[in-house]
Scaffold this motif. Structure first.
Motif, PDB file in Angstrom:
ATOM      1  N   GLY A 105       0.805  -1.344   0.159  1.00  0.00           N
ATOM      2  CA  GLY A 105      -0.092  -0.036   0.099  1.00  0.00           C
ATOM      3  C   GLY A 105       0.792   1.209  -0.090  1.00  0.00           C
ATOM      4  N   GLY A 106       1.818   1.308   0.815  1.00  0.00           N
ATOM      5  CA  GLY A 106       2.793   2.579   0.714  1.00  0.00           C
ATOM      6  C   GLY A 106       3.514   2.576  -0.586  1.00  0.00           C
ATOM      7  N   ALA A 107       4.135   1.519  -1.022  1.00  0.00           N
ATOM      8  CA  ALA A 107       4.669   1.631  -2.448  1.00  0.00           C
ATOM      9  C   ALA A 107       3.926   2.353  -3.477  1.00  0.00           C
ATOM     10  CB  ALA A 107       5.570   0.563  -2.557  1.00  0.00           C
ATOM     11  N   VAL A 108       2.779   1.404  -3.389  1.00  0.00           N
ATOM     12  CA  VAL A 108       1.803   1.907  -4.805  1.00  0.00           C
ATOM     13  C   VAL A 108       1.502   3.278  -4.534  1.00  0.00           C
ATOM     14  CG1 VAL A 108      -0.091   1.429  -6.009  1.00  0.00           C
ATOM     15  CG2 VAL A 108       1.225  -0.500  -5.105  1.00  0.00           C
ATOM     16  N   SER A 109       1.316   3.753  -3.222  1.00  0.00           N
ATOM     17  CA  SER A 109       0.847   4.962  -2.996  1.00  0.00           C
ATOM     18  C   SER A 109       1.905   6.155  -3.069  1.00  0.00           C
ATOM     19  CB  SER A 109       0.250   5.192  -1.718  1.00  0.00           C
ATOM     20  OG  SER A 109      -0.990   4.166  -1.469  1.00  0.00           O
ATOM     21  N   ASP A 110       3.209   5.942  -2.684  1.00  0.00           N
ATOM     22  CA  ASP A 110       4.152   6.698  -3.147  1.00  0.00           C
ATOM     23  C   ASP A 110       4.310   6.866  -4.429  1.00  0.00           C
ATOM     24  OD1 ASP A 110       4.519   7.194  -0.431  1.00  0.00           O
ATOM     25  OD2 ASP A 110       6.112   5.949  -0.262  1.00  0.00           O
ATOM     26  N   LEU A 111       4.242   5.807  -5.103  1.00  0.00           N
ATOM     27  CA  LEU A 111       4.564   5.727  -6.570  1.00  0.00           C
ATOM     28  C   LEU A 111       3.517   6.508  -7.431  1.00  0.00           C
ATOM     29  CD1 LEU A 111       6.134   4.753  -9.122  1.00  0.00           C
ATOM     30  CD2 LEU A 111       4.734   2.636  -9.107  1.00  0.00           C
ATOM     31  N   THR A 112       2.320   6.376  -7.055  1.00  0.00           N
ATOM     32  CA  THR A 112       1.112   7.469  -7.508  1.00  0.00           C
ATOM     33  C   THR A 112       1.376   8.513  -7.304  1.00  0.00           C
ATOM     34  OG1 THR A 112      -0.244   5.140  -7.354  1.00  0.00           O
ATOM     35  CG2 THR A 112      -1.517   7.771  -7.497  1.00  0.00           C
ATOM     36  N   ALA A 113       1.702   9.226  -6.096  1.00  0.00           N
ATOM     37  CA  ALA A 113       1.894  10.335  -5.715  1.00  0.00           C
ATOM     38  C   ALA A 113       3.202  10.999  -6.552  1.00  0.00           C
ATOM     39  CB  ALA A 113       2.438  10.610  -4.326  1.00  0.00           C
ATOM     40  N   ALA A 114       4.290  10.293  -6.867  1.00  0.00           N
ATOM     41  CA  ALA A 114       5.383  10.510  -7.647  1.00  0.00           C
ATOM     42  C   ALA A 114       4.891  10.910  -9.122  1.00  0.00           C
ATOM     43  CB  ALA A 114       6.511   9.742  -7.265  1.00  0.00           C
ATOM     44  N   THR A 115       4.295  10.117  -9.464  1.00  0.00           N
ATOM     45  CA  THR A 115       3.930  10.021 -11.058  1.00  0.00           C
ATOM     46  C   THR A 115       2.791  11.262 -11.241  1.00  0.00           C
ATOM     47  OG1 THR A 115       3.622   7.623 -10.959  1.00  0.00           O
ATOM     48  CG2 THR A 115       2.521   8.763 -12.631  1.00  0.00           C
TER      49      THR A 115
END
Length: 998
Positions: free
Chosen positions: A684-694
């Motif tokens: 959850g943290g990794a996908v959320s961080d990746l979405t935020a960075a994108t």
């Protein structure tokens, strides 16, 4: 007394001949019993040739002391000195077996059993052993006669007259004769029972396979019938049961002469819970309807040995067809391999490194591999239907089912390990498979195997070498011939036929064996270095593919990756040289669609699966954002910038998915006992961080493309829902709000227009057609919903929330967190939201009723038609909605006074509620478990199907793949669904109490 000088000379000679306690040996030689022969060089030479000269000399002295008269003692000594065969046999046994030495000391005349040395004595069978036991009419006499027969077997063994296979067969024949004698004694004790029934004894295990150990349980199954055609079957079975039980006790009970061996009937239908004796028809009905795979595997060695021969033969004839149909059962190979893993897992950790039989590279690895191949190919090839491991291995090699070189190495290793096992057991006649821990025991064992220079070191080296061979071969034994069948590099070698190769692939779970053979041929054929490395890798990879729910997909995906990277020098080297890379790749390629699809778009991401280079550990949001912003800065247009951002997202989604799969592919059948919360949080943290960075990269690309470096308005993206809670799954939409604030001196209309154009362009760019997983941004939680503007100023948000906001909007703000854009503006939005989501006065009853009403309405209106509510992970009872709404109600009621509740993350808020005493520890654990499980199911569905879903798949392979991800092995899909329902039901009960107050 011996003169000091002569004593010193004798002492030296004793050391040279292998005695470890030369002083004690010297005293023994000075005893009256050995007075006539103590200086005889022949005797010292013979003692020095034994496994333990000290033990042999001690046993000889005790045997001499036990002789009834001086004349008998002299006869024994004269015979020992004069007759080399007897000398070697007697001293060899005394030096290898303390237990048989004690038997000879108790029964001083039994040494005569070793005198005969005729060709007919070299390989006795059941009839010879029956004659040896013929005079034993009670359990004590039977034990004495049994040990007397055992003496001759051990003598031939230690002298090398018989090999390991012959010795094991003789031990099985002696066991057969003993079972017959015990049954005869039992029948003589209860003649009425014997007359009333027909009883057949079926040997199983090593006895049935003609490969028995010196000390082993003798596994049996009993079959009974009435002695009369129209007799009372119930009474006949009772009589047969009494006879069988008495026969077992005769062999197993301890008397003044010890015991023979335990007779174990637990391989019978239903095990120890089933009747000891069944009729043939009852046996047949059980195996046709209820038997498990391992029970058919056990029947490979079934052999009638005692009692009614006709009934025993009928039993084997009736059940044999079922044995050879076992490979057609669902999950056949997986069941056999799971049983093997379970055996290894149950070995105490302190004993694994000393375990000859059950440990990695031990005897059982050879036996399981051979039996697996027999069951697969024995259907069509009767030559493979031997119950004896070495005979079956030879037949498998002759038929091309196993490579001859591999079979030869396994044969050698198996014989060596069986020799060790026999010698260890022979010493005390105790059932053990553990290597001795003491140097004396290791030295005796090494010398018994002919290792004399440095017995302990040589033994350890040889043992490790042979277990290493078995460890390397026992898995690939199943797969290597598949490659030989398609590569065709050794024309003179027997190899699998195409049909046999297909049979094996089907048994491994391949639904399209013809396609699998084509893939193997494409990968492994030829004389190139690439093909040679593939032939090294594939036997192991095929095993990992077979351990998945979709082996076909694993092999196909591996071929695609290999085709894409085949000319890349580091690819095959990575798989060959880095221990984790090949297994990680196999797991990822066979676990579903999402990760392979991501990998096919960026095959170079295989490098992430290795031991080095960053590996699969998640990258932080700052690092991701820095990389994406740098890529956007190098792009010539907004479209190119977003394409670059998508490329990073694709690679990082693969990293996250691969880490998730590798971390989830672990222990089977104990998922409820494994805390997967940290893994869920990591995803959850990794996908959320990746979405935020994108989103940050997309925002930068849009601003650069339309306004250069600076917008006329400050702009921020606020994450909502699971995005704001750092709980995004692979297929989740990104719920957001957009907020802006005109810069000082900027025209408000121009600023608003710029903000709206930014939002529109971000959505357009992110929705451009692409093979990458979609990133949909959803602004449906904004004020006024779909009717309201996509972007507002901070002042507008404040005015709306002050005058018009509903309770659900305050609830939605519980997950609000800035994710991209102007950090100061994001911080001020959070300050605006805090009084709304954590009201100082808590919630009044009207607000609580409204939240409850909305929850009930959502349950009734939004659940998809036709969906099973009990298995819907989001809206079903005990699903994500139940847990999250319960936690959010606690946050709105108590967030103002409990600081720990002021978080956007569900699990953290639940933990804070537990710490504050708002929820009991037990209730919090129930809700947490349900939330983690539901989240994992949703992640699994996306990984497996490549598209999002809130309920379990209906397609069997997809459902099995979800089960494998969740820790449920083949055949346990029903257990998975039951466990989900059970977990959800408990969570629903807690939710109804905490949320509805019922």
């Amino acid at each position: 007394m011996t003169a000091p000088g002569r004593r010193s000379s004798t002492f030296t000679r004793l050391l040279r001949h292998g005695f470890t306690d030369a002083s004690a040996a010297e005293r023994r030689l000075d005893s009256p019993e050995l007075a006539l022969v103590r200086d005889d060089p022949v005797l010292l030479e013979a003692l020095g040739a034994t496994a333990d000269p000290d033990l042999a000399l001690d046993g000889l002295v005790r045997l001499l002391e036990a002789q009834p008269a001086p004349a008998a003692r002299r006869e024994l000594l004269d015979t020992v000195i004069a007759a080399k065969p007897l000398r070697d046999r007697l001293l060899g046994v005394l030096g290898a077996s303390a237990a048989l030495g004690e038997h000879l000391a108790r029964h001083a005349g039994d040494w005569q059993a070793l005198v005969t040395y005729e060709p007919r004595d070299l390989h006795p069978g059941v009839e010879e052993f029956e004659r040896g036991l013929a005079g034993a009419d009670d359990p004590v006499a039977l034990r004495v006669a049994y040990r007397r027969c055992l003496l001759s077997i051990a003598a031939r063994d230690v002298c090398g007259t018989t090999g390991i296979a012959e010795t094991a067969a003789e031990l099985a024949d002696l066991a057969t004769a003993t079972l017959r004698a015990a049954l005869r004694i039992a029948g003589e004790e209860a003649p009425e029972d014997a007359a009333r029934c027909r009883l057949a004894v079926i040997a199983m295990g090593k006895c049935g396979g003609h490969e028995l150990n010196y000390v082993s349980d003798v596994d049996v199954i009993f079959v009974g019938e009435s002695a009369e055609e129209d007799g009372d079957e119930t009474e006949a079975l009772r009589a047969a049961t009494r006879l069988a039980a008495r026969m077992m006790r005769i062999c197993s009970e301890t008397t003044v002469e010890g015991s023979i061996w335990p007779v174990d009937a637990n391989l019978r239908p239903e095990g120890r819970n089933g009747p000891l004796v069944r009729t043939l028809s009852s046996h047949l009905a059980y195996y046709q309807r209820w038997a498990k795979t391992w029970e058919f595997q056990a029947l490979l060695k079934a052999r009638p040995v005692a009692g009614d021969a006709e009934l025993g033969a009928a039993y084997v004839e009736a059940l044999s067809p079922l044995v050879w149909q076992a490979a057609e059962r669902d999950n056949f190979v997986a069941d056999v391999q799971k049983m093997r893993r379970r055996v290894v897992a149950n070995i105490p950790v302190a004993e694994v490194e000393r375990e000859l039989k059950l440990g990695p590279g031990g005897l059982r690895d050879v036996e399981f591999a051979v039996q697996l191949l027999q069951l697969v190919h024995g259907r069509a090839d009767p030559s493979l239907r031997s119950g004896t491991t070495l005979d079956a291995l030879q037949a498998l090699a002759a038929g091309g089912y196993v490579g001859r070189a591999d079979a030869g190495r396994l044969d050698e290793a198996y014989r060596f390990l069986r020799f060790m096992e026999h010698r260890i057991q022979l010493y005390r006649l105790r059932r053990t498979h553990l290597l001795p821990e003491d140097d004396a025991g290791l030295r005796r064992l090494g010398r018994s195997l002919g290792l004399r220079a440095d017995p302990v070191a040589e033994l350890t080296r040889e043992w490790k070498r042979h277990t290493g061979v078995v460890r390397r071969l026992h898995e690939k034994l199943f797969y290597r011939p598949l490659l030989d069948a398609v590569a065709q590099l050794a024309p003179g070698e027997a190899r699998l036929s195409t049909e046999a190769a297909r049979e094996r692939l089907v048994a491994l779970g391949y639904a399209d064996p013809a396609a699998a053979l084509r893939h193997l041929e494409a990968l492994a054929s030829g004389v190139t270095r690439k093909a040679a490395i593939q032939r090294t890798l594939l036997p192991v990879l095929l095993g990992w593919f077979a351990d998945s729910a979709d082996p076909d997909a694993g092999l196909l995906n591996f071929r695609k990756v290999s085709d894409a990277l085949g000319k890349t020098p580091w690819y095959l080297r990575l798989l060959r040289d880095e221990g984790a890379a090949a297994e990680n790749l196999a797991r990822v390629l066979s676990a579903g669609r999402l990760a392979p699809d991501l990998l096919m778009r960026a095959p170079e991401a295989v490098a992430l699966l290795g031991d080095g280079g960053g590996g699969l550990g998640p990258r932080g949001r700052a690092q991701l954002e820095q990389e994406i912003l740098a890529a956007v800065g190098r792009a010539e247009s907004a479209e190119q910038g977003v394409t670059a951002a998508r490329g990073v997202r694709r690679r990082e989604l693969f990293r996250t998915a691969a880490a998730d799969i590798v971390g989830s592919y672990g222990t089977e059948a104990q998922p409820a006992e494994t805390d997967q919360g940290p893994l869920v949080d990591q995803v959850g943290g990794a996908v959320s961080d990746l979405t935020a960075a994108t989103l940050a990269g997309t925002l930068r690309a849009v601003v650069r493309g339309g306004w250069g470096d600076t917008l006329p308005t400050r702009f921020a993206v606020i994450g909502m829902g699971r995005f704001g809670g750092h709980e995004l799954g692979y297929g989740s939409d990104a719920d957001v709000l957009f907020v802006h604030e005109p810069r000082e001196g900027a025209d408000e209309r121009e600023a608003a227009d710029a903000a709206n154009r930014v939002v529109a362009e971000m959505r357009r760019l992110l929705q451009l057609p692409s093979a990458d997983p979609p990133l949909l941004i959803d602004a449906g939680l904004r004020p006024e919903g779909k009717s309201g503007p996509l972007v507002r100023t901070l002042t507008s948000y404040a005015a709306y929330y002050r005058r018009w906001s509903l309770v659900w909007e305050s609830q939605a703000l519980l997950r609000a967190e800035p994710v991209a854009g102007d950090e100061e503006l994001g911080r001020r939005f959070v300050e605006l939201a805090d009084p709304l989501r954590y009201p100082a006065a808590g919630l009044d009853e009207d607000a609580v009723r409204e939240i409850r009403r909305l929850k009930a309405r959502m349950e009734s209106e939004r659940l998809p038609r036709g969906a099973d509510p009990k298995l819907h992970t989001k809206l079903g009872p005990g699903g994500l909605s139940d847990v999250e709404w319960t936690v959010q109600l606690l946050q709105m009621r108590h967030g103002a006074e409990v600081a720990g509740l002021r978080t956007t993350r569900t699990r953290q808020a639940l933990a804070a509620a537990r710490t504050a005493g708002l929820v009991t520890e037990e209730d919090a654990a129930v809700l947490d478990e349900a939330w983690v499980l539901a989240t994992r199911v949703r992640n699994a569905v996306m990984l497996v199907r490549g598209r999002a879903g809130d309920t379990f798949p209906t397609e069997p392979r997809e459902l099995a793949a979800v089960g494998r991800y969740l820790g449920y092995g083949p055949g346990h899909v029903g257990d998975m669904l039951d466990a989900y329902r059970r977990t959800a039901r408990r969570a629903r009960t807690v939710m109804e109490t905490l949320f509805y107050g019922t």
